[in-house]
Design an enzyme around this catalytic site. Sequence first.
Site, short mmCIF file in Angstrom:
data_model
loop_
_atom_site.label_atom_id
_atom_site.label_comp_id
_atom_site.label_asym_id
_atom_site.label_seq_id
_atom_site.Cartn_x
_atom_site.Cartn_y
_atom_site.Cartn_z
CG ASP A 110 -1.90 1.11 1.26
OD1 ASP A 110 -2.75 1.17 0.37
OD2 ASP A 110 -1.82 1.95 2.19
CD GLU B 40 -2.30 2.43 -3.35
OE1 GLU B 40 -3.43 2.92 -3.56
OE2 GLU B 40 -1.81 2.33 -2.21
#
Length: 529
Positions: free
Chosen positions: A208, A267
């Site tokens: 993330d 990401e």
Amino acid sequence: MTGTAWWQTAVIYEVYPRSFADADGDGVGDLAGLRQRLPYIASLGVQGIWLTPFQTSPQVDQGYDISDYCDVDPLFGTLAGFDALLADAHALGIRLLVDLVPNHTSTQNVLFQAALASAPGSEARAMFHFADGPDAAGLTPPNNWISVFGGSVWDRAHPGSADDRQWYLHLFSSAQPDWNWQNPKVADYFDDVLRFWFDRGVDGIRVDVAHGLFKADGLPDAATVPTVIDGLRSNPMAMDQEPVHEVYRRWRLIADEYDPPRLLVGEVNLEPDRAGRYTRPDELHQTFAFAFARLGWQPAEWVAVGRQLEEARREHGGDPSWALENHDLVRTVTRFGGGERGAARARAALLALLGLPGAMYVYQGQELGLPEVDVPVETRLDPMWSRGGVSRDGARIPLPWTSEAAGSHGFSPAGAQPAWLPAPEGWGAWSIDAQQADGGSAYSAFTAAIELRAELLASGVFQASESTRWRLEGDGLVLCEREGGATVAVAMGDTPVRLPAGRMLCSSAPLLPDGRLPADAAAWVLRDA
């Protein structure tokens, strides 16, 4: 590692656990529900699952505020339940990726609680970003950065204290303090987290905010105050700092220790030339093609971004990992215009991406052609809504498994608590059982394309790491020519178009009697030799 790794051509299905399947009837999806529904995912023909956070969390940001990285939140189940899920997935030939959130944690993390209880300048506080403000009274934040969720990125450690006037940094909500990656102990901490999940047998990690982690030395003011929501991407002081690449070189060594090697996918919400640097041979294996995922139904932009991604692949290595939806984005049916036309475009886009070289990530419900839901204001739960005025709830409505309304269309067992987000009227029209019985449904088109894709990979028509050439023809015809001889064609204008010469392999809508591809449709063509 030699040969083609499984992830280079994989289709990976994103599961947002609280909205996938609820086994215990509390109205929130859980790992047991996912385990029960694994045969459905296997029937899609995908190679893996990306499971968004299920670790221990106060759920302020619906799981992305992790307080214990190495356990399962009771809302979703137990660690033993996760092990059983992983074993069942592997038995079905499905790999499992788990989410890792290294940019920030939860204020409930024991290390952050220890930092709050410690004095300024302590080793405990050095794990995070604590700083004094410019004024002696402690009333002004240390810099002008804006949170992705709105407001300042700074909150007082102890509001009102006359003795401790320090602030702590949070790029997201105030419940999500950022780790201080300048401190080597943070890197050691995450090495242990990585190995914990790899040792349990997970096949990879989705990272993330992978371009976050490090902040500019001294935390200087941003040259321009970013806007809400874009607060990270438009603030170069808060992301994409050079030392972050050493983290992924370190993680790559860990991932490669295992047999088979584990996948690292990031990401990285940057433009292709910057994102490509994260997939150099000794760093992450993949990053999501975010420049593509943010697109609307815009032919010139599709071609421009496709060319940029190809240039980045050639310069840095690492094939694009295609996606058009995830739990943070507006559903493509709605983003591409809504109604029947939006549905046709979403189906065409999904087929197009499945025809491109590289991996493809599909968000749960995308295979059903689900539209974005306008969630009533009084039932919205996304913290971004309360702080920044933007809600992501509309893409997170629980999946409709059955056309019957009971149990929120089969999401929960009969007699369960209401689903955590309400299903809209008519939600059953998109249900899995209805679409499985309809040969013309979005589900049927998706599974047929997945099956054909596998055949083309097996026969060598599709190959891993093929180069591409993107072109825009008249009438909005987008062409992506793969070097192996296949072409992906998308009719993005308002009129039907002629396909390139060759044998049509499949299309998202029937060709017209004269052989033209209708508007808002896509096709795969095997070019004439």
